[in-house]
Design a protein around this motif. Structure first.
Motif, mmCIF file in Angstrom:
data_model
loop_
_atom_site.group_PDB
_atom_site.id
_atom_site.type_symbol
_atom_site.label_atom_id
_atom_site.label_comp_id
_atom_site.label_asym_id
_atom_site.label_seq_id
_atom_site.Cartn_x
_atom_site.Cartn_y
_atom_site.Cartn_z
ATOM 1 N N ARG A 1 -0.442 3.741 6.105
ATOM 2 C CA ARG A 1 -0.449 4.678 4.711
ATOM 3 C C ARG A 1 -0.623 4.590 4.012
ATOM 4 O O ARG A 1 -1.225 5.137 2.419
ATOM 5 N N LEU A 2 -0.439 3.403 3.484
ATOM 6 C CA LEU A 2 -0.662 2.648 2.277
ATOM 7 C C LEU A 2 -1.063 2.616 1.608
ATOM 8 O O LEU A 2 -1.348 3.329 0.323
ATOM 9 N N PRO A 3 -2.479 2.321 1.758
ATOM 10 C CA PRO A 3 -4.102 2.284 0.957
ATOM 11 C C PRO A 3 -4.124 3.422 0.301
ATOM 12 O O PRO A 3 -4.653 3.639 -0.277
ATOM 13 N N GLY A 4 -4.331 4.637 1.465
ATOM 14 C CA GLY A 4 -4.424 5.325 1.104
ATOM 15 C C GLY A 4 -3.268 6.715 0.299
ATOM 16 O O GLY A 4 -4.438 6.650 -0.716
ATOM 17 N N LEU A 5 -2.338 5.981 0.463
ATOM 18 C CA LEU A 5 -1.280 6.706 -0.990
ATOM 19 C C LEU A 5 -1.673 5.964 -2.391
ATOM 20 O O LEU A 5 -1.976 6.268 -3.560
ATOM 21 N N ALA A 6 -2.043 4.217 -2.309
ATOM 22 C CA ALA A 6 -2.882 4.156 -3.399
ATOM 23 C C ALA A 6 -4.236 4.287 -4.356
ATOM 24 O O ALA A 6 -3.682 4.590 -5.284
ATOM 25 N N ARG A 7 -5.110 4.852 -2.975
ATOM 26 C CA ARG A 7 -6.086 5.495 -3.501
ATOM 27 C C ARG A 7 -5.543 6.787 -3.874
ATOM 28 O O ARG A 7 -6.190 7.204 -5.409
ATOM 29 N N ALA A 8 -4.877 7.716 -3.936
ATOM 30 C CA ALA A 8 -4.435 9.004 -4.573
ATOM 31 C C ALA A 8 -3.521 8.881 -5.560
ATOM 32 O O ALA A 8 -3.863 9.862 -6.273
ATOM 33 N N PHE A 9 -2.711 7.785 -5.625
ATOM 34 C CA PHE A 9 -2.462 7.558 -7.237
ATOM 35 C C PHE A 9 -2.856 7.453 -8.267
ATOM 36 O O PHE A 9 -2.948 7.597 -8.954
#
Ligand SMILES: [Zn+2]
Length: 326
Positions: free
Chosen positions: A156-164
């Motif tokens: 889930r980390l890439p999705g969170l980084a994109r959302a940042f």
């Protein structure tokens, strides 16, 4: 309508001038019905201002817009260091990002860490922990992913980084047992950090980018379902854990960088020099890039000593390469 309550706690921080002194760490709990519990935190290092200002902004505005779940806001989690404007805690010299050691606390800094381990981490499913370069460094504004092996939520980390929403993402291999990310990992908490700005100053635009990034993360985690996500599809990943990424001073001197943050450099390119104006017979020492890449981090103080971090430089990688990095 969200329910708001204060969950402040205080820790002993005695000094020679103040026996029995305590320092209060402010915490706001905002509850908006079913959904995950998320903590937004800054000020682990007291001289890192962008996240502290952004979370203080959310302290006033998030209760009016939160739609689901629970959010804990900790704008200055090392309150003593924030009040003093220092990286480390003034009363005991502690680094809160190395104080999560799971043992009886020996002073103020470890007491804050113990309180977070006991009171916060067991109650949340996700954490965004905002840092910056602080007084001594400047960073290209970046989200930060620290991996500790195959945590089940790493996907889930890439999705969170994109959302940042920032175009850069820094990768670290988790090797510090006492860090905040390590403690969150032990508790099974999904976790993103950030490095935004630095130097002794900050700016409204950096604070806004940080606040928008935090709101983007809450959206990605399902707490703001009506809000469009600021997805950034073109994120470049920089592995700053590789030893070649960091160039340190090898002698005392005045650091004169010859390149800017965000600039691309070649391997062994001259990128600055160390000089000693008070000793004009001392020749300038050239600084050369340890590897090809982008200047992601730059020292913000000219007078430097042996061992100080001057540059962090790494090649841009696709965010997808994260899964192969540990
Ligand atoms: Zn920091």
């Amino acid at each position: 309508m969200a329910t708001v309550s204060r969950e402040d706690f205080s820790c002993a921080a005695a000094t020679n001038e103040s026996a029995y002194r305590r320092v209060t760490v402010p915490v706001l709990k905002i509850e908006a019905g079913p959904g995950p519990a998320v903590a937004l935190m800054a000020g682990v290092h007291g001289d890192e201002w962008e996240g502290q200002a952004a979370i203080l902004d959310l302290w006033h505005h998030l209760p009016g817009i939160l739609q689901r779940g629970t959010v804990y806001l900790l704008p200055a989690v090392n309150a003593e260091a924030s009040l003093a404007g220092t990286r480390l805690s003034p009363s005991d010299g502690g680094n809160l990002n190395r104080a999560f050691l799971g043992q009886p606390a020996r002073g103020y800094t470890e007491s804050v860490a113990a309180a977070l381990e006991a009171r916060l981490l067991p109650r949340i499913q996700a954490l965004v922990d905002v840092h910056s370069g602080g007084a001594s460094l400047r960073y290209l504004p970046s989200s930060v992913i620290t991996r500790y092996g195959d945590d089940p939520y790493d996907a889930r980390l890439p999705g969170l980084a994109r959302a940042f929403g920032l175009p850069q993402c820094i990768y670290f291999r988790g090797s510090e047992a006492g860090s905040m990310p390590a403690a969150a990992s032990r508790h099974g908490v999904l976790r993103l950090s950030a490095e935004i700005g630095g130097g002794r100053e900050t700016s409204g635009s950096l604070v806004e980018r940080c606040r928008d990034g935090l709101l983007g993360c809450l959206g990605e985690l399902g707490l703001l379902p009506g809000r469009p996500l600021p997805r950034n599809p073109e994120i470049r990943l920089y592995d700053l854990d590789a030893p070649a990424a960091t160039l340190r001073a090898r002698e005392p001197g005045v650091f004169i960088p010859g390149v800017e943050l965000g600039q691309s450099v070649a391997a062994h390119q001259r990128i600055g020099q160390m000089i000693e104006p008070a000793r004009p017979d001392t020749p300038a020492r050239a600084l050369v890039s340890p590897q090809a890449g982008t200047v992601v981090c730059l020292r913000a103080i000219a007078r430097s000593s042996d061992g100080d971090c001057l540059f962090q430089i790494a090649p841009a990688l696709p965010l997808d390469s994260l899964s192969s990095r540990y």
